[in-house]
Scaffold this motif. Structure first.
Motif, PDB file in Angstrom:
ATOM      1  N   VAL A  65       0.696  -1.338  -0.118  1.00  0.00           N
ATOM      2  CA  VAL A  65      -0.062   0.054   0.075  1.00  0.00           C
ATOM      3  C   VAL A  65       0.771   1.325  -0.092  1.00  0.00           C
ATOM      4  O   VAL A  65       0.682   2.117  -0.921  1.00  0.00           O
ATOM      5  N   LYS A  78      -7.372   3.911  -3.864  1.00  0.00           N
ATOM      6  CA  LYS A  78      -8.859   3.796  -3.680  1.00  0.00           C
ATOM      7  C   LYS A  78      -9.620   3.362  -4.988  1.00  0.00           C
ATOM      8  O   LYS A  78     -10.365   2.241  -5.061  1.00  0.00           O
ATOM      9  N   GLU A  80      -8.279   2.359  -7.748  1.00  0.00           N
ATOM     10  CA  GLU A  80      -7.743   0.868  -8.490  1.00  0.00           C
ATOM     11  C   GLU A  80      -8.236  -0.277  -7.700  1.00  0.00           C
ATOM     12  O   GLU A  80      -8.512  -1.135  -8.163  1.00  0.00           O
ATOM     13  N   VAL A  81      -8.383  -0.107  -6.416  1.00  0.00           N
ATOM     14  CA  VAL A  81      -8.861  -1.272  -5.639  1.00  0.00           C
ATOM     15  C   VAL A  81     -10.287  -1.534  -5.894  1.00  0.00           C
ATOM     16  O   VAL A  81     -10.868  -2.678  -6.198  1.00  0.00           O
ATOM     17  N   ARG A  82     -11.028  -0.408  -6.001  1.00  0.00           N
ATOM     18  CA  ARG A  82     -12.361  -0.591  -6.618  1.00  0.00           C
ATOM     19  C   ARG A  82     -12.761  -1.306  -7.752  1.00  0.00           C
ATOM     20  O   ARG A  82     -13.379  -2.181  -8.003  1.00  0.00           O
ATOM     21  N   THR A  85     -11.375  -5.340  -7.797  1.00  0.00           N
ATOM     22  CA  THR A  85     -11.820  -6.089  -6.782  1.00  0.00           C
ATOM     23  C   THR A  85     -12.055  -7.646  -7.195  1.00  0.00           C
ATOM     24  O   THR A  85     -11.870  -8.489  -6.188  1.00  0.00           O
ATOM     25  N   VAL A 208      -1.125  -3.288  -6.160  1.00  0.00           N
ATOM     26  CA  VAL A 208      -2.449  -3.298  -5.869  1.00  0.00           C
ATOM     27  C   VAL A 208      -2.942  -4.743  -5.862  1.00  0.00           C
ATOM     28  O   VAL A 208      -3.560  -5.449  -5.124  1.00  0.00           O
ATOM     29  N   VAL A 211      -1.631  -6.365  -2.708  1.00  0.00           N
ATOM     30  CA  VAL A 211      -2.773  -6.275  -1.715  1.00  0.00           C
ATOM     31  C   VAL A 211      -3.908  -7.162  -1.533  1.00  0.00           C
ATOM     32  O   VAL A 211      -4.064  -7.666  -0.611  1.00  0.00           O
ATOM     33  N   PHE A 212      -4.422  -7.547  -2.661  1.00  0.00           N
ATOM     34  CA  PHE A 212      -5.259  -8.819  -2.628  1.00  0.00           C
ATOM     35  C   PHE A 212      -4.738  -9.993  -2.346  1.00  0.00           C
ATOM     36  O   PHE A 212      -5.352 -10.878  -1.560  1.00  0.00           O
TER      37      PHE A 212
END
Length: 345
Positions: A65, A78, A80-82, A85, A208, A211-212
């Motif tokens: 992050v 935020k 990119e994460v959305r 998903t 990113v 993160v997942f």
């Protein structure tokens, strides 16, 4: 005939690829030496390994992050994460496999002697080649297979001492099945992670995607702790205090760097070259052990080093090119190469 520079350029089409390769080896060599240094005389640990693993996964998540936000912005993170998903479901598979591998390691070492364990684990090289062909639908050439087989033999020879040949226990039982499952989980997790990075996630930033992966890994480890009845004790004072020593903190930091480096390795290089990096660690570890600890280099280690170098030299003449499409736009090393039918396996 290709010069050494030509072979080097085939293996590492960009400078960052060579840097990632060297850093990957350095981190793993350091990790092995540091973990060994934290063992007690009975080869056990003063700290709870499950706590250390969970802390390392959390550190990897936070580091990913921070790296992305520093390079871009929190708002972009935020967004990119959305938008990405859906990747959380893809990364559940490698997260479960990595969790399985880490825990089977302790079970395998409790049943097999170290020699048998390390000999069996060397089949990861060949299994990686098979899975790579299956998942990416790319045929490895005969020369590439020859280099992988030589690499496997080289790694195995290094682990076998002259008086150890008769000690390798390969009785077919549930524990042999479990160690083979450990090999498969390790190889499949690595190749499948590369597959996600270069297909479904080819347009998503690496950090990113990390993160997942680490969110899934933390979830899997928490489920395992719950199953083992440790969910309320792994953060107890008794478990936390040993973790706060310098060596254990260094292990967590180094493991965090390894996680970030592996994702970059699989994004810009490939799983096959990762096998060669792991094998070359044997060479450098043997030399460093001789320099710093006075461990002699035996005849079997010399033979192993020669086989690993020969395998690397053969592979460098015709390395696997598995660059993602987004990388191909930047690289001149993505032009299709014709392979004759006689060269395929």
């Amino acid at each position: 005939m290709d010069t050494l520079y030509d072979r080097y350029h085939k293996l590492f089409p960009k400078k960052r690829c060579a840097v990632i390769f060297v850093v990957y080896m350095a981190l793993f060599i350091t990790q092995g030496l540091t973990v060994t240094a934290t063992q007690k005389p009975d080869h056990k640990y003063e700290y709870n390994t499950a706590t250390v693993v969970l802390f390392a996964e959390t550190a990897k998540l936070l580091t990913s992050v921070v790296i992305f936000v520093c390079q871009n912005s929190w708002e972009e993170f935020k967004i990119e994460v959305r938008q990405r998903t859906y990747l959380v479901w893809y990364y559940f598979i490698p997260a479960i496999l990595y969790c399985l591998y880490n825990n089977l390691q302790f079970t395998s070492l409790s049943w097999f002697d170290p020699t048998s364990y390390f000999v069996l684990m060397q089949f990861r090289v060949v299994v990686t080649g098979v899975l790579f062909q299956f998942i990416f639908k790319k045929q490895l050439t005969r020369m590439q297979w020859l280099s992988l087989i030589l690499l496997t033999i080289g790694c195995t020879v290094q682990r076998l001492q002259e008086n150890d040949i008769g000690k390798v226990s390969l009785d077919v039982n549930i524990y042999l099945v479990l160690i083979l499952l450990q090999v498969l989980s390790s190889c499949f997790a690595g190749v499948y992670t590369e597959f996600i990075l270069k297909t479904q996630g080819r347009d998503a930033p690496v950090m990113v995607q990390n993160v997942f992966l680490y969110l899934d890994s933390i979830f899997c480890n928490l489920v395992l702790l719950t199953y083992n009845g440790q969910i309320f004790t792994f953060l107890s004072h008794q478990n936390i205090q040993p973790v706060l020593s310098f060596k254990v903190i260094y292990i967590i930091v180094n493991q965090t760097c390894i996680g970030i480096c592996v994702s970059l390795f699989l994004r810009y290089l490939n799983s096959i070259l990762k096998s060669f990096a792991s094998a070359l660690e044997i060479v450098f570890t043997a030399v460093l052990a001789m320099v710093f600890f006075g461990v002699p280099i035996g005849f079997n280690t010399i033979i192993s080093i020669l086989l690993i170098f020969v395998a690397t030299y053969l592979y460098s003449a015709n390395p696997v090119n598995n660059t993602s499409r987004s990388e191909c736009k930047e690289s001149s090393n993505c032009r299709p190469r014709n392979i004759s039918s006689s060269d395929k396996v």
